[in-house]
Design a protein around this motif. Structure first.
Motif, PDB file in Angstrom:
ATOM      1  N   ASP A  13      40.094 -24.746 -18.057  1.00  0.00           N
ATOM      2  CA  ASP A  13      40.502 -23.516 -18.739  1.00  0.00           C
ATOM      3  C   ASP A  13      41.204 -22.529 -17.818  1.00  0.00           C
ATOM      4  OD1 ASP A  13      38.428 -22.615 -17.184  1.00  0.00           O
ATOM      5  OD2 ASP A  13      37.139 -21.988 -18.844  1.00  0.00           O
ATOM      6  N   GLY A  14      41.392 -22.896 -16.529  1.00  0.00           N
ATOM      7  CA  GLY A  14      42.083 -22.035 -15.588  1.00  0.00           C
ATOM      8  C   GLY A  14      41.288 -20.837 -15.142  1.00  0.00           C
ATOM      9  N   ALA A  15      40.034 -20.696 -15.610  1.00  0.00           N
ATOM     10  CA  ALA A  15      39.225 -19.515 -15.291  1.00  0.00           C
ATOM     11  C   ALA A  15      37.870 -19.883 -14.702  1.00  0.00           C
ATOM     12  CB  ALA A  15      39.027 -18.674 -16.544  1.00  0.00           C
ATOM     13  N   THR A  16      37.268 -20.967 -15.168  1.00  0.00           N
ATOM     14  CA  THR A  16      35.967 -21.398 -14.664  1.00  0.00           C
ATOM     15  C   THR A  16      36.112 -21.915 -13.230  1.00  0.00           C
ATOM     16  OG1 THR A  16      35.264 -22.026 -16.883  1.00  0.00           O
ATOM     17  CG2 THR A  16      34.047 -22.985 -15.035  1.00  0.00           C
ATOM     18  N   ASN A  17      35.238 -21.494 -12.344  1.00  0.00           N
ATOM     19  CA  ASN A  17      35.260 -22.012 -10.982  1.00  0.00           C
ATOM     20  C   ASN A  17      34.571 -23.373 -10.963  1.00  0.00           C
ATOM     21  OD1 ASN A  17      34.868 -22.600  -8.228  1.00  0.00           O
ATOM     22  ND2 ASN A  17      34.869 -20.428  -7.708  1.00  0.00           N
ATOM     23  N   ARG A  43      44.415 -27.253 -16.168  1.00  0.00           N
ATOM     24  CA  ARG A  43      44.398 -26.248 -15.107  1.00  0.00           C
ATOM     25  C   ARG A  43      42.949 -26.026 -14.667  1.00  0.00           C
ATOM     26  NH1 ARG A  43      49.243 -23.433 -14.742  1.00  0.00           N
ATOM     27  NH2 ARG A  43      48.196 -21.619 -13.827  1.00  0.00           N
ATOM     28  N   LEU A  45      40.611 -24.267 -11.921  1.00  0.00           N
ATOM     29  CA  LEU A  45      40.360 -23.315 -10.837  1.00  0.00           C
ATOM     30  C   LEU A  45      39.167 -23.804 -10.026  1.00  0.00           C
ATOM     31  CD1 LEU A  45      40.854 -20.457  -9.529  1.00  0.00           C
ATOM     32  CD2 LEU A  45      39.080 -19.624 -11.108  1.00  0.00           C
ATOM     33  N   SER A  68      41.053 -20.649  -5.446  1.00  0.00           N
ATOM     34  CA  SER A  68      40.566 -19.280  -5.592  1.00  0.00           C
ATOM     35  C   SER A  68      41.003 -18.432  -4.406  1.00  0.00           C
ATOM     36  CB  SER A  68      39.032 -19.277  -5.682  1.00  0.00           C
ATOM     37  OG  SER A  68      38.524 -17.960  -5.604  1.00  0.00           O
ATOM     38  N   GLN A 115      48.232 -19.559  -5.506  1.00  0.00           N
ATOM     39  CA  GLN A 115      48.236 -18.215  -6.095  1.00  0.00           C
ATOM     40  C   GLN A 115      48.865 -17.162  -5.172  1.00  0.00           C
ATOM     41  OE1 GLN A 115      45.230 -17.294  -9.212  1.00  0.00           O
ATOM     42  NE2 GLN A 115      43.812 -18.284  -7.788  1.00  0.00           N
TER      43      GLN A 115
END
Length: 447
Positions: A13-17, A43, A45, A68, A115
């Motif tokens: 989801d591109g957000a969960t580490n 994606r 992360l 990250s 990033q």
């Protein structure tokens, strides 16, 4: 055997580490004696990952592995180092890490995303030219490099795309038997410290078929003090069939030269929009020798600086196609810069905003340099006028000077031959200038 990270709980989801899930997959492959850890389409992360012996990290087409920027998610790989060399930049940690391992591969047609586009920003410090180094939202000590691989034997990196590194991209230190093939590094071309490929104190390295875009050096062969103390010389490096963009050097050797750098060959490459073509720096007392560059084309450009800004006020380079420099770093009491000798260039075709620069010191004479079949067009290509010599980082720094096609200071047995066309204001400068040198032969025909 394949170890698919989604089977270990990774979420695209591109957000969960996903650090714990992906590391679990790597550890499972290691426990089985090796295997392929698969990053599927999506994606992901993640915080820093430790790669281990006999493991392949495979990025499928459409896969994004996102590093990250949180310092707490990184690995402080340099905590044990003691290095006060200027601009070494060991702080900040790293994303992908391996140490004292063997048979590691990173492969596939996916993307590793650092990033860096969230770190760099244009503060218009050069008055609207949009050429100077970008500013940063976080200092170097808080920007992780994308990779750090130390003492890895049989390291392979192929086909993957690295995007937007926040610091160095592919840093290999003390590695042996290295193949980097077919990768793309697509960094911000105005980003600082975002080197492309750094073979640091490595032996037996092949870099081929790559496209590298960076604000800092595209490929830099070096020998940093902590790595030199552990692994000795940096040698047997072959670079071929690459396209290199950089607002610093396309290929740089040095400035960190804590031990010997030798047996380096670069061939069949294109340099585009670089501040320098090939730069060779002796600064820290070692020998640089047996360096050979042939069949290179492209252009070098003098970009605008932002001297009023404290952070990253200027690029290194004024558009030199060839730059060879042995001089003290900061003060006359600095250690002797070392020896540069046995260097050849041939079939170099460059449009440039400076000339061939070869400059040593009385106690660091540059010896036995042969440049043949060089074709230069000295032409202003951008916003800046010629008229500066740039020896950063050194006691000389940056200073006003005429821009000849060839300049030699404290050189011995230097030969240069080829053709030059001087346009714009370059005809006002001497064709050749030498100082305190012996047996210098320059045969340039003007067209």
């Amino acid at each position: 055997m394949d170890y698919i990270i989604t089977e270990y709980g990774a979420v695209a989801d591109g957000a969960t580490n996903n650090r714990e899930a992906i590391q679990h997959a790597i550890d499972a492959a290691t426990a089985a004696g090796g295997g392929r850890v698969v990053i599927p389409n999506g994606r992901f992360l993640t915080g820093a990952l430790v790669l281990k012996s006999n493991v392949t990290l495979h990025l499928a087409t459409g896969a994004w592995l996102i590093g990250s920027l949180d310092l707490a998610d990184g690995i402080d790989f340099a905590a044990e180092f003691d290095d006060d060399t200027e601009t070494s930049g060991w702080e900040g940690g790293c994303f992908l890490f391996a140490r004292h391992a063997e048979n590691i591969t990173i492969e596939g047609h996916g993307t590793i995303y650092g990033q860096g586009d969230k770190v760099f920003y244009d503060d218009d410090a050069d008055g609207g030219l949009h050429e100077c180094p970008k500013n940063v939202r976080t200092p170097a000590s808080e920007r992780p490099r994308t990779t750090f691989f130390e003492d890895v034997e049989n390291l392979t990196v192929r086909d993957v795309t690295f995007r937007d590194a926040a610091f160095w991209t592919l840093h290999m230190a003390g590695c042996r038997h290295v193949l980097v093939d077919g990768i793309r590094i697509l960094n911000d071309q105005r980003g600082v410290n975002n080197d492309g490929i750094d073979p640091d104190t490595c032996q037996d390295v092949i870099i081929t078929n790559c496209i590298v875009k960076a604000g800092d050096d595209a490929i830099v062969v070096k020998n940093t003090p902590p790595m030199a103390a552990k692994y000795g010389a940096c040698e047997n490096i072959v670079i071929s069939d690459c396209v290199l963009y950089s607002h610093d050097s396309a290929l740089k050797i040095g400035t960190e030269t804590a031990n010997a750098i030798r047996h380096v060959v670069i061939s069949d490459c294109v340099f585009r929009d670089c501040s320098r073509g090939v730069g060779i720096w002796g600064r820290d007392g070692a020998v640089i020798e047996d360096i050979h560059v042939h069949h290179v084309s492209g252009n070098t450009t003098h970009y605008a600086d932002c001297p009023q800004r404290e952070f990253a006020p200027r690029w290194w380079g004024q558009g030199e196609p060839v730059f060879i420099s042995a001089t003290p770093r900061v003060t006359p009491s600095s250690p002797l810069p070392g020896v540069i000798r046995d260097v050849t260039f041939d079939h170099i075709w460059m449009t440039c905003e400076s000339g061939v620069f070869i400059a040593g010191e009385q106690d660091a004479v540059i010896e036995n340099v042969d440049i043949s079949d060089i074709r230069l067009i000295q032409r202003v290509q951008g916003t800046q006028r010629p008229g500066l010599f740039d020896e950063q980082p050194s006691v000389h720094d940056v200073y006003e000077h005429d821009i000849p096609a060839v300049y030699v200071r404290h050189g011995r047995d230097i030969t240069v031959s080829g053709v030059v066309r001087r346009e714009d204001g370059f005809r006002a400068f001497p064709l050749v200038e030498t100082e305190s040198s012996e047996r210098v032969s320059v045969k340039l025909s003007e067209r």
